[in-house]
Design a protein around this motif. Structure first.
Motif, PDB file in Angstrom:
ATOM      1  N   SER A 359      14.493  26.606 -22.359  1.00 54.11           N
ATOM      2  CA  SER A 359      15.336  27.747 -22.004  1.00 54.11           C
ATOM      3  C   SER A 359      16.697  27.763 -21.727  1.00 54.11           C
ATOM      4  O   SER A 359      17.336  26.601 -21.459  1.00 54.11           O
ATOM      5  CB  SER A 359      14.432  28.792 -20.992  1.00 54.11           C
ATOM      6  OG  SER A 359      14.677  28.130 -19.852  1.00 54.11           O
ATOM      7  N   ILE A 360      17.367  28.724 -22.044  1.00 56.86           N
ATOM      8  CA  ILE A 360      18.929  28.665 -21.674  1.00 56.86           C
ATOM      9  C   ILE A 360      18.969  29.541 -20.576  1.00 56.86           C
ATOM     10  O   ILE A 360      18.987  30.646 -20.136  1.00 56.86           O
ATOM     11  CB  ILE A 360      19.612  29.405 -22.794  1.00 56.86           C
ATOM     12  CG1 ILE A 360      19.399  28.621 -24.268  1.00 56.86           C
ATOM     13  CG2 ILE A 360      21.176  29.380 -22.531  1.00 56.86           C
ATOM     14  CD1 ILE A 360      19.969  29.319 -25.587  1.00 56.86           C
ATOM     15  N   PRO A 361      19.691  28.751 -19.620  1.00 52.46           N
ATOM     16  CA  PRO A 361      19.967  29.430 -18.166  1.00 52.46           C
ATOM     17  C   PRO A 361      21.062  30.615 -18.429  1.00 52.46           C
ATOM     18  O   PRO A 361      21.781  30.868 -19.334  1.00 52.46           O
ATOM     19  CB  PRO A 361      20.811  28.381 -17.341  1.00 52.46           C
ATOM     20  CG  PRO A 361      20.525  27.193 -18.010  1.00 52.46           C
ATOM     21  CD  PRO A 361      20.323  27.557 -19.535  1.00 52.46           C
ATOM     22  N   GLN A 362      20.594  31.634 -17.641  1.00 52.60           N
ATOM     23  CA  GLN A 362      21.168  33.119 -17.683  1.00 52.60           C
ATOM     24  C   GLN A 362      22.806  32.831 -17.681  1.00 52.60           C
ATOM     25  O   GLN A 362      23.474  33.562 -18.298  1.00 52.60           O
ATOM     26  CB  GLN A 362      20.845  33.859 -16.490  1.00 52.60           C
ATOM     27  CG  GLN A 362      21.508  35.122 -16.494  1.00 52.60           C
ATOM     28  CD  GLN A 362      20.681  36.180 -17.842  1.00 52.60           C
ATOM     29  OE1 GLN A 362      19.575  35.909 -17.975  1.00 52.60           O
ATOM     30  NE2 GLN A 362      21.581  36.904 -18.397  1.00 52.60           N
ATOM     31  N   LYS A 363      23.207  31.976 -16.813  1.00 48.77           N
ATOM     32  CA  LYS A 363      24.696  31.653 -16.514  1.00 48.77           C
ATOM     33  C   LYS A 363      25.297  31.103 -17.867  1.00 48.77           C
ATOM     34  O   LYS A 363      26.468  31.249 -18.043  1.00 48.77           O
ATOM     35  CB  LYS A 363      25.106  30.636 -15.399  1.00 48.77           C
ATOM     36  CG  LYS A 363      24.610  29.352 -15.604  1.00 48.77           C
ATOM     37  CD  LYS A 363      24.842  28.608 -14.480  1.00 48.77           C
ATOM     38  CE  LYS A 363      24.165  27.144 -14.279  1.00 48.77           C
ATOM     39  NZ  LYS A 363      24.947  26.329 -15.401  1.00 48.77           N
ATOM     40  N   ASP A 364      24.784  30.641 -18.820  1.00 46.60           N
ATOM     41  CA  ASP A 364      25.078  29.861 -20.031  1.00 46.60           C
ATOM     42  C   ASP A 364      25.294  30.896 -21.207  1.00 46.60           C
ATOM     43  O   ASP A 364      25.647  30.536 -22.088  1.00 46.60           O
ATOM     44  CB  ASP A 364      24.235  28.577 -20.360  1.00 46.60           C
ATOM     45  CG  ASP A 364      24.445  27.460 -19.464  1.00 46.60           C
ATOM     46  OD1 ASP A 364      25.623  27.496 -18.479  1.00 46.60           O
ATOM     47  OD2 ASP A 364      23.708  26.529 -19.519  1.00 46.60           O
ATOM     48  N   GLN A 365      24.362  31.952 -21.130  1.00 50.33           N
ATOM     49  CA  GLN A 365      24.128  32.764 -22.202  1.00 50.33           C
ATOM     50  C   GLN A 365      25.243  33.672 -22.502  1.00 50.33           C
ATOM     51  O   GLN A 365      25.654  33.770 -23.870  1.00 50.33           O
ATOM     52  CB  GLN A 365      22.983  33.609 -22.008  1.00 50.33           C
ATOM     53  CG  GLN A 365      21.765  33.051 -21.809  1.00 50.33           C
ATOM     54  CD  GLN A 365      20.599  33.954 -21.681  1.00 50.33           C
ATOM     55  OE1 GLN A 365      20.582  35.311 -22.003  1.00 50.33           O
ATOM     56  NE2 GLN A 365      19.486  33.515 -20.970  1.00 50.33           N
ATOM     57  N   ALA A 366      26.212  33.769 -21.715  1.00 52.40           N
ATOM     58  CA  ALA A 366      27.475  34.548 -21.873  1.00 52.40           C
ATOM     59  C   ALA A 366      28.492  33.644 -22.426  1.00 52.40           C
ATOM     60  O   ALA A 366      29.318  34.262 -23.417  1.00 52.40           O
ATOM     61  CB  ALA A 366      28.147  35.294 -20.856  1.00 52.40           C
ATOM     62  N   GLN A 367      28.511  32.366 -22.410  1.00 58.27           N
ATOM     63  CA  GLN A 367      29.111  31.421 -23.075  1.00 58.27           C
ATOM     64  C   GLN A 367      28.899  30.751 -24.310  1.00 58.27           C
ATOM     65  O   GLN A 367      29.384  29.758 -24.909  1.00 58.27           O
ATOM     66  CB  GLN A 367      29.842  30.489 -22.116  1.00 58.27           C
ATOM     67  CG  GLN A 367      30.484  30.919 -20.988  1.00 58.27           C
ATOM     68  CD  GLN A 367      31.000  30.261 -19.846  1.00 58.27           C
ATOM     69  OE1 GLN A 367      29.995  29.700 -19.118  1.00 58.27           O
ATOM     70  NE2 GLN A 367      31.892  29.821 -19.798  1.00 58.27           N
ATOM     71  N   ILE A 368      27.245  30.991 -24.838  1.00 58.53           N
ATOM     72  CA  ILE A 368      26.614  30.001 -25.675  1.00 58.53           C
ATOM     73  C   ILE A 368      27.427  29.844 -27.021  1.00 58.53           C
ATOM     74  O   ILE A 368      27.265  29.115 -27.888  1.00 58.53           O
ATOM     75  CB  ILE A 368      25.259  30.690 -25.882  1.00 58.53           C
ATOM     76  CG1 ILE A 368      24.415  29.484 -26.462  1.00 58.53           C
ATOM     77  CG2 ILE A 368      25.272  31.837 -26.516  1.00 58.53           C
ATOM     78  CD1 ILE A 368      23.994  28.353 -25.290  1.00 58.53           C
ATOM     79  N   PHE A 369      28.333  30.940 -27.485  1.00 54.43           N
ATOM     80  CA  PHE A 369      28.757  31.142 -28.533  1.00 54.43           C
ATOM     81  C   PHE A 369      30.409  30.624 -28.702  1.00 54.43           C
ATOM     82  O   PHE A 369      31.024  30.697 -29.703  1.00 54.43           O
ATOM     83  CB  PHE A 369      28.694  32.417 -29.302  1.00 54.43           C
ATOM     84  CG  PHE A 369      27.428  32.884 -29.614  1.00 54.43           C
ATOM     85  CD1 PHE A 369      26.712  32.408 -30.573  1.00 54.43           C
ATOM     86  CD2 PHE A 369      26.810  33.701 -28.784  1.00 54.43           C
ATOM     87  CE1 PHE A 369      25.253  32.620 -30.745  1.00 54.43           C
ATOM     88  CE2 PHE A 369      25.311  34.284 -28.987  1.00 54.43           C
ATOM     89  CZ  PHE A 369      24.591  33.552 -29.817  1.00 54.43           C
TER      90      PHE A 369
END
Length: 421
Positions: A359-369
């Motif tokens: 899974s992708i940590p919540q803190k990383d999802q905003a910067q994933i792109f």
């Protein structure tokens, strides 16, 4: 949040400047001319009041200025004389406009107390004669020092009104143009700052991405050249590591060139009508075989031919789907599952690539792109951090959207939209 506050400050500043300009214009084009006209009207009213008290209505008859109207009230606050349009109006009470009469009557008490009154007001009455800027001056009529009535002079200062209206329209239009220019300059400045920041970060990221592997290649190559490693097996291992690092850098350079091609508007985003199967079947079949080889169960949509027609760019969509399937395979362990799901959302199809891997940590999802962002998930160290950034740039070019959803221990789901015909 910082940008929002900055935008609010700019908006408040522009609003305050507009109000300040209105106040200055109000003083220059309304208050100052009105004061000058009222001063002249007051002088005339005082002179007429003295003459009227001495000789009566005969003092008013010689006035030939048809724009000045005169009304005389007795001590009982009854209109006993009205002069308008260059002649005396016999029916004084009915000759005065009702709205003007109401304004006059509101000032009679102060006049009967011996006080003068004067002001300019806006009028939008039915009677065109009083429409615009109406100046009203009232002075008490005195006989032997006692107030016996009141005399009013009023006239329509259409020039003041029209000049102020012209100023209001012209100022508003010019200020709107100024605001548009100011907003354009602010946006241009911010865009340039964003470009400069991106260039600095881009160079820093590329330098950082190349530094470690280049150092590793150099160390391995020097060891081979200096014959520090005499064992042929270890030499072969060193060579294979060099080759592996070179391939990684080759892929990163290819991704950088692809990203540069998109950002420089050199990529073809033209759209055509095609079926879902025409667009994605080859990619899905290829990755189905790869997943089978890696012992990953892949679940594809059935009856591809039954899905609605698409209006998109096949090459671009293949690139995006390949990126998402690559990521899903990278983070899904043996025995895991990958789902490719399709659903309709208004006038678009939504294609989702979902897995039950890392899974992708919540803190990383905003910067994933973002470019060069690799996140903190294990197993992501070998990536370039450009794949998802390229996918987003491609979808932006096609005016589509992409997003990620991920919950702890439930894998990740990447979804993107596709326009239907």
């Amino acid at each position: 949040m910082k940008k929002t506050h900055s935008n609010l400050h700019y908006a408040l500043l522009l609003l305050l400047l507009y109000i300040a300009g209105l106040l200055i214009g109000y003083c220059l084009f309304w208050q100052l001319p009105a004061y000058k006209q009222l001063t002249q009207l007051q002088t005339k009213a005082r002179s007429l009041a003295q003459e009227y008290s001495a000789v009566g209505a005969e003092a008013i008859v010689p006035i030939d200025n048809v724009t000045i109207h005169i009304a005389v009230f007795n001590a009982e606050k009854e209109c006993i004389y009205f002069y308008a349009s260059g002649e005396e109006q016999l029916d004084a009470l009915n000759a005065i406009d009702a709205n003007v009469l109401k304004r006059i009557q509101n000032n009679l008490d102060s006049l009967m107390a011996g006080k003068e009154t004067s002001y300019v007001t806006l009028n939008f009455y039915d009677d065109a004669e009083y429409r615009g800027a109406l100046g009203i001056v009232g002075v008490p009529l005195l006989t032997d020092g006692s107030v016996t009535g009141a005399l009013f002079l009023f006239r329509n200062y259409f020039t003041i009104y029209s000049t102020f209206v012209i100023f209001l329209y012209a100022y508003t239009i010019l200020y709107a143009l100024f605001c548009a220019w100011a907003i354009f300059r602010i946006k241009k400045k911010r865009y340039q700052e964003e470009v400069d920041r991106f260039k600095r970060n881009y160079v820093d990221n590329v330098t950082h991405a190349l530094k470690t592997p280049v150092s590793a290649i150099r160390t391995l190559a020097e060891s081979l050249c200096d014959e520090v490693v005499p064992d042929p097996e270890r030499q072969k291992l060193y060579c294979s590591r060099i080759l592996l690092e070179v391939k990684k850098q080759e892929r990163m350079i290819r991704d950088i060139l692809k990203l540069s091609e998109i950002q420089n508007c050199q990529m073809d985003f033209s759209k055509t009508a095609l079926s879902f199967a025409q667009c994605f079947r080859n990619v899905l079949d290829c990755y189905a075989e790869l997943c089978e080889y890696m012992e990953i169960s892949v679940h594809m949509p059935e009856d591809l031919e039954q899905l609605p027609m698409l209006y998109t760019n096949a090459a671009c969509m293949e690139e995006v789907l390949k990126t998402l399937l690559d990521n899903a395979m990278k983070f899904t362990p043996e025995g895991g599952d990958i789902w490719v799901e399709v659903r309709q959302q208004k006038n678009r199809l939504v294609l989702c690539v979902r897995d039950n891997g890392v899974s992708i940590p919540q803190k990383d999802q905003a910067q994933i792109f973002e470019r060069f962002f690799k996140g903190s998930a294990p197993g992501n160290e070998n990536g370039s951090g450009l794949g998802l950034a390229i996918a987003k740039e491609i979808l932006d070019g096609l005016q589509e959207k992409i997003w990620v959803e991920s919950e702890p221990e439930k894998g990740a789901a990447f979804s993107f939209t596709i326009a239907m015909r």
